[in-house]
Design a protein around this motif. Structure first.
Motif, PDB file in Angstrom:
ATOM      1  N   CYS A   1       0.867  -1.180   0.000  1.00 36.94           N
ATOM      2  CA  CYS A   1       0.000   0.000   0.000  1.00 36.94           C
ATOM      3  C   CYS A   1       0.903   1.229   0.000  1.00 36.94           C
ATOM      4  N   ALA A   2       0.864   1.963  -1.098  1.00 34.55           N
ATOM      5  CA  ALA A   2       1.670   3.172  -1.222  1.00 34.55           C
ATOM      6  C   ALA A   2       0.823   4.373  -0.835  1.00 34.55           C
TER       7      ALA A   2
ATOM      8  N   ARG B   1       6.191  -1.995   7.628  1.00 33.80           N
ATOM      9  CA  ARG B   1       6.135  -0.711   6.935  1.00 33.80           C
ATOM     10  C   ARG B   1       7.538  -0.209   6.646  1.00 33.80           C
ATOM     11  N   ASP B   2       7.642   0.591   5.605  1.00 31.40           N
ATOM     12  CA  ASP B   2       8.892   1.244   5.242  1.00 31.40           C
ATOM     13  C   ASP B   2       8.573   2.737   5.159  1.00 31.40           C
ATOM     14  N   ASN B   3       8.893   3.473   6.209  1.00 30.33           N
ATOM     15  CA  ASN B   3       8.536   4.886   6.252  1.00 30.33           C
ATOM     16  C   ASN B   3       9.319   5.715   5.226  1.00 30.33           C
TER      17      ASN B   3
ATOM     18  N   VAL C   1       3.249   0.423   3.277  1.00 34.58           N
ATOM     19  CA  VAL C   1       2.968  -0.614   4.258  1.00 34.58           C
ATOM     20  C   VAL C   1       2.718  -1.919   3.504  1.00 34.58           C
ATOM     21  N   PHE C   2       3.130  -3.022   4.123  1.00 43.68           N
ATOM     22  CA  PHE C   2       3.053  -4.329   3.475  1.00 43.68           C
ATOM     23  C   PHE C   2       2.225  -5.296   4.316  1.00 43.68           C
ATOM     24  N   LEU C   3       1.697  -6.295   3.655  1.00 42.26           N
ATOM     25  CA  LEU C   3       1.048  -7.407   4.332  1.00 42.26           C
ATOM     26  C   LEU C   3       1.526  -8.693   3.665  1.00 42.26           C
TER      27      LEU C   3
END
Length: 124
Positions: free
Chosen positions: A22-23, A72-74, A79-81
């Motif tokens: 999710c970007a 997540r990668d701020n 965010v990833f699942l």
């Protein structure tokens, strides 16, 4: 204007894996908790997982604990699942949500913004 764009959905056999992304854009991503929800046909939208602003706190629905991992990668506003050991009952449209605060949330009322959703279909 806040935008959340999901990707990574698709068709997979039971026991397989998928990774949703999710970007986010339009707000300070790292300030807010993020979450994933899902909605199967004929059912209400349900909580799947959430992560705090720093990634230090996570929360999962009992149905996905031990199989799904949220991260997540701020730096990349993403965010990833990670979904492993998928089951047919995981079939649903998966929605990314941005929270109203820095912490985790497990209800729709805790979300300030929603993505458009991505379809995940698990065949038996």
């Amino acid at each position: 204007q806040v935008q959340l764009v999901e990707s990574g959905g698709g068709l997979v056999m039971a026991g397989g894996s998928l990774r949703l992304s999710c970007a986010a854009s339009g707000r300070t991503f790292s300030t807010y908790g993020m979450g994933w929800f899902r909605q199967a046909p004929g059912l209400e939208r349900e909580f799947v997982a959430a992560i705090s602003w720093s990634g230090g706190t996570t929360s999962y629905a009992d149905s996905v604990k031990g199989r799904f991992t949220i991260s997540r990668d701020n730096a990349k506003n993403t965010v990833f699942l990670q979904m492993n050991s998928l089951k047919p009952e995981d079939t649903a449209v998966y929605y990314c949500a941005s929270g109203r605060s820095t912490g985790v949330f497990s209800t729709g009322r805790g979300a300030g913004y929603w993505g458009q959703g991505t379809q995940v279909t698990v065949s038996s």
